[in-house]
Design an enzyme around this catalytic site. Structure first.
Site, PDB file in Angstrom:
ATOM      1  N   GLU A 134       0.814  -1.214   0.000  1.00 58.13           N
ATOM      2  CA  GLU A 134       0.000   0.000   0.000  1.00 58.13           C
ATOM      3  C   GLU A 134       0.852   1.270   0.000  1.00 58.13           C
ATOM      4  OE1 GLU A 134      -3.200   0.480  -0.379  1.00 58.13           O
ATOM      5  OE2 GLU A 134      -3.943  -1.560  -0.209  1.00 58.13           O
TER       6      GLU A 134
ATOM      7  N   ASP B 207      -6.644   7.969   0.116  1.00 58.17           N
ATOM      8  CA  ASP B 207      -6.195   6.999   1.106  1.00 58.17           C
ATOM      9  C   ASP B 207      -4.969   7.557   1.814  1.00 58.17           C
ATOM     10  OD1 ASP B 207      -8.187   5.196   0.172  1.00 58.17           O
ATOM     11  OD2 ASP B 207      -6.855   4.568  -1.434  1.00 58.17           O
TER      12      ASP B 207
END
Length: 140
Positions: free
Chosen positions: A50, A68
């Site tokens: 990520e 995010d």
């Protein structure tokens, strides 16, 4: 003299760039925060895919206009309040900027909440982390 001033300016600005962890430092900190050891290999895999273990990452805008945040790339539409003031369910009850600090406690607690409500598949990179993973035992 100009070079010295530039170097000093860069040194002072360095903390603003955030912290980059590695697999073992993340596993140890998460363990110290009470995360079960049998989950650590999955969490480190998610963080690797990520954010490349970086605490300060804000991802590109998603199809729905959300972003995010942090080492686990936690979405601002559902989990944290974005700095823009845009609507958020803010299930973790915190500012998204709280997920960008060198102290990963807020990120870990919020990620655990995501996991409890949506499971591992809440992370789009889960397919990299769903099978066998190397042990984290050598980190301790």
């Amino acid at each position: 003299m100009k070079a010295f001033i530039v170097l000093v300016a860069l040194a002072l600005a360095a903390p603003a760039f955030g912290r980059t962890m590695d697999r073992c430092s993340l596993a140890r900190e998460m363990s110290n925060l009470g995360v079960p050891r049998d989950q650590l290999a999955r969490w480190t895999c998610i963080a690797e895919h990520e954010s490349s273990y970086r605490t300060h990452v804000v991802g590109p805008t998603n199809y729905n206009g959300s972003n995010d945040y942090g080492i686990f790339q936690i979405n601002d539409y559902y989990w944290c309040a974005p700095p823009s003031g845009r609507f958020s369910y803010n299930e973790c009850g915190l500012s998204c900027n709280a997920l960008l600090t060198d102290d990963i406690t807020n990120s870990v607690r919020c990620a655990q909440k995501v996991l409890s409500q949506q499971g591992w598949s809440a992370w789009s990179t889960w397919h990299y982390c769903s099978g066998w993973l190397p042990s984290i035992d050598s980190c301790f």
